[in-house]
Design an enzyme around this catalytic site. Structure first.
Site, mmCIF file in Angstrom:
data_model
loop_
_atom_site.group_PDB
_atom_site.id
_atom_site.type_symbol
_atom_site.label_atom_id
_atom_site.label_comp_id
_atom_site.label_asym_id
_atom_site.label_seq_id
_atom_site.Cartn_x
_atom_site.Cartn_y
_atom_site.Cartn_z
ATOM 1 N N GLY A 43 25.915 26.938 -25.499
ATOM 2 C CA GLY A 43 25.766 25.714 -26.002
ATOM 3 C C GLY A 43 24.217 25.268 -26.680
ATOM 4 O O GLY A 43 23.711 26.089 -27.096
ATOM 5 N N GLY A 53 21.603 24.913 -25.104
ATOM 6 C CA GLY A 53 20.557 25.519 -24.521
ATOM 7 C C GLY A 53 20.043 26.915 -24.951
ATOM 8 O O GLY A 53 19.064 27.403 -25.243
ATOM 9 N N THR A 77 16.261 25.239 -19.003
ATOM 10 C CA THR A 77 17.467 25.219 -18.076
ATOM 11 C C THR A 77 18.989 25.321 -18.575
ATOM 12 O O THR A 77 18.981 24.589 -19.727
ATOM 13 C CB THR A 77 17.218 24.153 -16.806
ATOM 14 O OG1 THR A 77 17.774 22.844 -17.520
ATOM 15 C CG2 THR A 77 15.846 24.095 -16.233
ATOM 16 N N GLY A 78 19.810 25.985 -18.075
ATOM 17 C CA GLY A 78 21.061 26.055 -18.768
ATOM 18 C C GLY A 78 21.134 26.564 -20.013
ATOM 19 O O GLY A 78 21.484 26.109 -21.084
ATOM 20 N N GLY A 79 20.375 27.719 -20.033
ATOM 21 C CA GLY A 79 20.152 28.489 -21.579
ATOM 22 C C GLY A 79 21.097 29.473 -21.942
ATOM 23 O O GLY A 79 20.832 30.275 -22.811
ATOM 24 N N THR A 80 22.320 29.562 -21.279
ATOM 25 C CA THR A 80 23.104 30.766 -21.413
ATOM 26 C C THR A 80 24.297 30.358 -22.403
ATOM 27 O O THR A 80 24.994 31.458 -22.998
ATOM 28 C CB THR A 80 24.058 31.172 -20.094
ATOM 29 O OG1 THR A 80 24.735 30.184 -19.656
ATOM 30 C CG2 THR A 80 22.882 31.534 -18.992
ATOM 31 N N TYR A 115 28.902 10.106 -14.299
ATOM 32 C CA TYR A 115 27.838 10.698 -15.126
ATOM 33 C C TYR A 115 27.175 10.044 -15.988
ATOM 34 O O TYR A 115 26.051 10.173 -16.097
ATOM 35 C CB TYR A 115 29.268 11.546 -16.182
ATOM 36 C CG TYR A 115 28.319 12.155 -17.268
ATOM 37 C CD1 TYR A 115 27.830 13.437 -17.008
ATOM 38 C CD2 TYR A 115 28.276 11.945 -18.692
ATOM 39 C CE1 TYR A 115 27.257 14.322 -18.014
ATOM 40 C CE2 TYR A 115 27.525 12.611 -19.722
ATOM 41 C CZ TYR A 115 27.184 13.753 -19.284
ATOM 42 O OH TYR A 115 26.464 14.575 -20.323
#
Length: 250
Positions: free
Chosen positions: A17, A19, A12-15, A150
């Site tokens: 940084g 990921g 998840t969030g692999g687009t 956070y």
């Protein structure tokens, strides 16, 4: 070496940084990788860079309706997931007095609810011998002003590592976590800080770090690959901190 040949990895969030870098490392080691991103544009851009062994799905980690569709979307490409890296997320920082209910819900929906229900949705298609890695943060080890929401959300994710590990033992699925320090990513982009404020923060933080530099996304990626690999076959329910010693040498 093709350590992950014939394996399917879901990130998840692999687009971008950590990921994206982790997706690259898994592909370099023979895996087929499925990544998520919040927009078709960012997903398409990442897939163009990752190549033929990558597939992209548009999914928002903070939107429960998207998460509940993950299994169906994944099944369009594969009938199993061998490695799950729950990575998607960002921070919004501010003093206690300035935090709104909307800010609170956004972070907890994404990091806590998003993590829990992503794992819930993926477990039925994860075979014995699979591995789950959750992304936490070194910030839960210290008290930082303006980060209460956070770090509280990430502390909940840390708790999931232990409880998920206990529950998944009978399924022969290992659960661990990676706890990044200051890494070269776009984590500040969603904080509402200006470009100048972000640069100022980076310049102020860097001299305080043991090695006087931010970590590289690849340094997180290689830790995730280790935890997912047979090299870590007897590692279960732990969290590896990758912060250049910041939380241990102060």
């Amino acid at each position: 070496m093709q350590k992950f040949k014939n394996k399917v990895v879901f990130i998840t969030g692999g687009t971008n940084g950590m990921g994206f870098s982790t997706a690259q490392e898994f592909i370099n080691n023979g895996a087929k990788v499925i990544i998520t991103g919040r927009s078709q544009q960012t997903v398409d851009k990442a897939i163009d860079s990752l190549g033929a062994n990558a597939v992209g799905i548009v999914s928002n980690a903070g939107k429960i309706s998207d998460i509940l569709e993950l299994q169906n979307k994944i099944k369009a490409h594969t009938n199993k997931v061998d490695v799950l890296f729950v990575n998607a997320g960002y921070g919004k920082f501010g003093p206690i007095e300035a935090v709104t209910l909307s800010d609170f819900d956004e972070i907890f929906d994404m990091l806590v609810k998003g993590t829990f229900f992503t794992v819930q949705q993926l477990l039925p298609i994860m075979p014995k011998g699979s591995s789950i890695i959750l992304n936490t943060t070194f910030l839960t080890e210290v008290g930082h002003s303006n980060m209460s929401v956070y770090t509280a959300a990430k502390a909940a994710v840390q708790s999931f590592i232990k409880t998920f590990a206990s529950e998944c033992t009978s399924k022969n699925i290992r659960v661990n976590g990676v706890s990044p320090g200051y890494i070269k990513t776009n984590i500040f982009n969603n904080t509402g800080m200006s470009t100048e404020q972000i640069q100022g923060t980076i310049e102020a933080v860097t001299p305080t770090l043991p090695f006087k530099r931010f970590g590289e996304p690849s340094e997180i990626a290689k830790t995730v690959l280790f935890l997912a690999s047979e090299d870590a076959s007897y590692i279960h329910g732990i969290e590896i901190t990758v912060d250049g010693g910041l939380s241990r040498t102060k």
